[in-house]
Scaffold this motif. Structure first.
Motif, PDB file in Angstrom:
ATOM      1  N   LEU A  84       1.050  -1.213   0.070  1.00 55.14           N
ATOM      2  CA  LEU A  84      -0.030  -0.081  -0.007  1.00 55.14           C
ATOM      3  C   LEU A  84       0.755   1.417   0.078  1.00 55.14           C
ATOM      4  O   LEU A  84       0.402   2.202  -0.696  1.00 55.14           O
ATOM      5  CB  LEU A  84      -0.994   0.058   1.125  1.00 55.14           C
ATOM      6  CG  LEU A  84      -2.192  -1.108   1.077  1.00 55.14           C
ATOM      7  CD1 LEU A  84      -2.847  -0.761   2.614  1.00 55.14           C
ATOM      8  CD2 LEU A  84      -2.975  -0.972  -0.018  1.00 55.14           C
ATOM      9  N   TRP A  87       2.178   1.790  -3.573  1.00 52.81           N
ATOM     10  CA  TRP A  87       1.090   2.202  -4.613  1.00 52.81           C
ATOM     11  C   TRP A  87       0.708   3.759  -4.270  1.00 52.81           C
ATOM     12  O   TRP A  87       0.374   4.260  -4.967  1.00 52.81           O
ATOM     13  CB  TRP A  87      -0.130   1.293  -4.381  1.00 52.81           C
ATOM     14  CG  TRP A  87       0.060   0.089  -5.150  1.00 52.81           C
ATOM     15  CD1 TRP A  87       0.870  -0.283  -6.271  1.00 52.81           C
ATOM     16  CD2 TRP A  87      -0.303  -1.340  -4.658  1.00 52.81           C
ATOM     17  NE1 TRP A  87       0.765  -1.722  -6.460  1.00 52.81           N
ATOM     18  CE2 TRP A  87       0.075  -2.234  -5.579  1.00 52.81           C
ATOM     19  CE3 TRP A  87      -0.994  -1.610  -3.527  1.00 52.81           C
ATOM     20  CZ2 TRP A  87      -0.253  -3.468  -5.312  1.00 52.81           C
ATOM     21  CZ3 TRP A  87      -1.399  -3.050  -3.472  1.00 52.81           C
ATOM     22  CH2 TRP A  87      -0.907  -3.955  -4.349  1.00 52.81           C
ATOM     23  N   GLY A  89      -1.761   4.965  -2.878  1.00 51.69           N
ATOM     24  CA  GLY A  89      -3.109   5.589  -3.186  1.00 51.69           C
ATOM     25  C   GLY A  89      -3.513   5.386  -4.499  1.00 51.69           C
ATOM     26  O   GLY A  89      -4.555   5.718  -4.828  1.00 51.69           O
ATOM     27  N   VAL A  93      -6.526   1.634  -1.818  1.00 49.93           N
ATOM     28  CA  VAL A  93      -6.820   2.624  -0.583  1.00 49.93           C
ATOM     29  C   VAL A  93      -5.630   2.792   0.019  1.00 49.93           C
ATOM     30  O   VAL A  93      -4.526   2.455  -0.008  1.00 49.93           O
ATOM     31  CB  VAL A  93      -7.552   1.416   0.622  1.00 49.93           C
ATOM     32  CG1 VAL A  93      -6.590   0.397   0.883  1.00 49.93           C
ATOM     33  CG2 VAL A  93      -8.018   2.315   1.472  1.00 49.93           C
ATOM     34  N   GLN A  94      -5.767   4.193   0.486  1.00 51.01           N
ATOM     35  CA  GLN A  94      -4.648   5.043   0.862  1.00 51.01           C
ATOM     36  C   GLN A  94      -4.209   4.634   2.406  1.00 51.01           C
ATOM     37  O   GLN A  94      -5.050   4.387   3.415  1.00 51.01           O
ATOM     38  CB  GLN A  94      -4.704   6.362   0.990  1.00 51.01           C
ATOM     39  CG  GLN A  94      -3.755   7.355   1.366  1.00 51.01           C
ATOM     40  CD  GLN A  94      -2.656   7.405   0.437  1.00 51.01           C
ATOM     41  OE1 GLN A  94      -2.844   7.702  -0.672  1.00 51.01           O
ATOM     42  NE2 GLN A  94      -1.220   7.173   0.804  1.00 51.01           N
ATOM     43  N   LEU A 110      -6.313   3.007   7.561  1.00 52.01           N
ATOM     44  CA  LEU A 110      -6.436   3.138   6.168  1.00 52.01           C
ATOM     45  C   LEU A 110      -7.706   4.176   6.003  1.00 52.01           C
ATOM     46  O   LEU A 110      -8.316   4.441   6.783  1.00 52.01           O
ATOM     47  CB  LEU A 110      -7.109   1.917   5.565  1.00 52.01           C
ATOM     48  CG  LEU A 110      -5.936   0.665   5.765  1.00 52.01           C
ATOM     49  CD1 LEU A 110      -6.775  -0.542   5.242  1.00 52.01           C
ATOM     50  CD2 LEU A 110      -4.779   0.887   5.090  1.00 52.01           C
ATOM     51  N   GLU A 111      -7.670   4.938   4.758  1.00 48.54           N
ATOM     52  CA  GLU A 111      -8.642   5.696   4.388  1.00 48.54           C
ATOM     53  C   GLU A 111      -9.992   4.892   4.286  1.00 48.54           C
ATOM     54  O   GLU A 111     -10.114   3.693   4.058  1.00 48.54           O
ATOM     55  CB  GLU A 111      -8.300   6.339   3.006  1.00 48.54           C
ATOM     56  CG  GLU A 111      -8.550   5.584   1.735  1.00 48.54           C
ATOM     57  CD  GLU A 111      -8.377   6.317   0.464  1.00 48.54           C
ATOM     58  OE1 GLU A 111      -9.274   7.337   0.283  1.00 48.54           O
ATOM     59  OE2 GLU A 111      -7.679   5.978  -0.217  1.00 48.54           O
ATOM     60  N   ARG A 212     -12.331   9.848  -3.824  1.00 47.65           N
ATOM     61  CA  ARG A 212     -11.293  10.537  -4.607  1.00 47.65           C
ATOM     62  C   ARG A 212     -11.160   9.972  -6.124  1.00 47.65           C
ATOM     63  O   ARG A 212     -10.849  10.723  -7.101  1.00 47.65           O
ATOM     64  CB  ARG A 212      -9.785  10.562  -3.872  1.00 47.65           C
ATOM     65  CG  ARG A 212      -9.360   9.356  -3.564  1.00 47.65           C
ATOM     66  CD  ARG A 212      -7.992   9.445  -2.855  1.00 47.65           C
ATOM     67  NE  ARG A 212      -7.513   8.149  -2.474  1.00 47.65           N
ATOM     68  CZ  ARG A 212      -6.739   7.499  -3.099  1.00 47.65           C
ATOM     69  NH1 ARG A 212      -6.242   7.686  -4.237  1.00 47.65           N
ATOM     70  NH2 ARG A 212      -6.335   6.440  -2.607  1.00 47.65           N
ATOM     71  N   LEU A 216     -11.397   1.769  -5.859  1.00 44.21           N
ATOM     72  CA  LEU A 216      -9.948   1.447  -5.206  1.00 44.21           C
ATOM     73  C   LEU A 216     -10.081  -0.018  -4.803  1.00 44.21           C
ATOM     74  O   LEU A 216     -10.978  -0.456  -4.296  1.00 44.21           O
ATOM     75  CB  LEU A 216      -9.844   2.414  -4.181  1.00 44.21           C
ATOM     76  CG  LEU A 216      -9.363   3.935  -4.611  1.00 44.21           C
ATOM     77  CD1 LEU A 216      -9.293   4.694  -3.277  1.00 44.21           C
ATOM     78  CD2 LEU A 216      -8.283   4.124  -5.447  1.00 44.21           C
TER      79      LEU A 216
END
Length: 304
Positions: A84, A87, A89, A93-94, A110-111, A212, A216
């Motif tokens: 993560l 990547w 985001g 997932v961010q 996590l977001e 956003r 995702l």
């Protein structure tokens, strides 16, 4: 709040938990400590939840919605953290905490996505299109030093192949499928294409609606290897619907062709990894007594 593990998590871990493992027993205390350390407000435990982790919907001190995820070591949460972070985001997932403290092993912040809305809510053709587009964004060069963090496809499937071989001989049809799957794996590993960082356990339910961007990916079990391995699990999505359809075999073959063409993956390599992964999942389901799941997966594998 009492962090009661969801029944699905309890059942899934009960199938594979090693003797003496007390992670589930310690989970409520570990979860409370993680919440207190981050000064989080708990909304609820996500239900039905996953098969390898506890997911808790929370809010940070500033009111920002987030997700707290807790997983046992055997679920490789630190490998998930590293993927993560790499990547950043893009397609996934961010990660809100790039690094973990010494007391935070297996804890990810996590977001918040929309946990109850996955691409499975879309019509099948649209769901496959959106899922494939999300997956393409994850196929990037592995980070430097990745060999110390991520398994390779060869290593992971090697362990799986050993378990499959040990289960062979129970049924003639199963033994035949295991033989075909093992032969396919051996051929695929001779000269694999360029390696990429892969999600590892990608399917439609792993793609959630987001703010956003529309969709995702979540819940990776990352691995390094060829892209066809990652795409193989998506081929059999909604397998129960495929089996129920009188044209399920033809639909499956078309799906292999279309996914391979849309993501520039060799069709025969995708078919081979789809066969291996379906048989491996079917044999594993048999081993833990999930007979109906095993029957669906092995019938599907027979079409390949």
């Amino acid at each position: 709040m009492a962090f009661e593990p969801p029944p699905r998590l309890v059942r899934a871990l009960g199938e594979t938990v090693p003797d003496g493992d007390d992670w589930l027993a310690r989970l409520p205390v570990v979860a409370q400590q993680a919440v207190d350390l981050r000064v989080l407000s708990v909304e609820r435990v996500q239900l039905p939840g996953g098969r390898s982790s506890l997911v808790v919907l929370v809010r940070r001190a500033d009111g920002t919605p987030a997700v707290l995820k807790l997983a046992p070591r055997r679920a490789r949460p630190e490998s998930e953290r590293a993927a993560l972070a790499h990547w950043g985001g893009a397609g996934a997932v961010q990660l809100l905490e790039p690094s973990a403290g010494s007391s935070d092993e297996g804890v990810l912040l996590l977001e918040r996505l929309h946990p109850d809305v996955s691409v499975r809510s879309l019509p099948e053709a649209k769901a496959l299109l959106e899922a494939a587009g999300t997956l393409r964004r994850l196929w990037v060069e592995p980070p430097a030093g990745s060999a110390a963090v991520f398994e390779t496809v060869a290593a992971r499937t090697g362990r799986q192949a050993e378990a499959m071989s040990a289960s062979a001989g129970v049924d003639a049809q199963v033994e035949s499928l295991v033989g075909a799957a093992l032969a396919a794996r051996a051929e695929l590993l001779v000269a694999p294409p360029e390696a990429r960082l892969l999600h590892g356990t990608f399917r439609q339910s792993k793609v959630l609606a987001a703010e956003r961007v529309p969709w995702l990916a979540v819940g990776p079990d990352p691995v390094v290897g060829e892209c066809a391995f990652d795409l193989a699990r998506l081929v059999r999505d909604r397998v129960e619907d495929l089996i129920a359809s009188p044209s399920g075999a033809a639909i499956t073959r078309r799906r292999v062709r279309r996914l391979a063409e849309s993501l520039d993956v060799d069709q025969e390599r995708l078919r081979g990894w789809t066969l291996f992964r379906a048989v491996e999942s079917g044999v594993r389901a048999l081993r833990v007594g999930r007979v109906r799941d095993a029957e669906l997966l092995l019938e599907f594998a027979g079409w390949l």
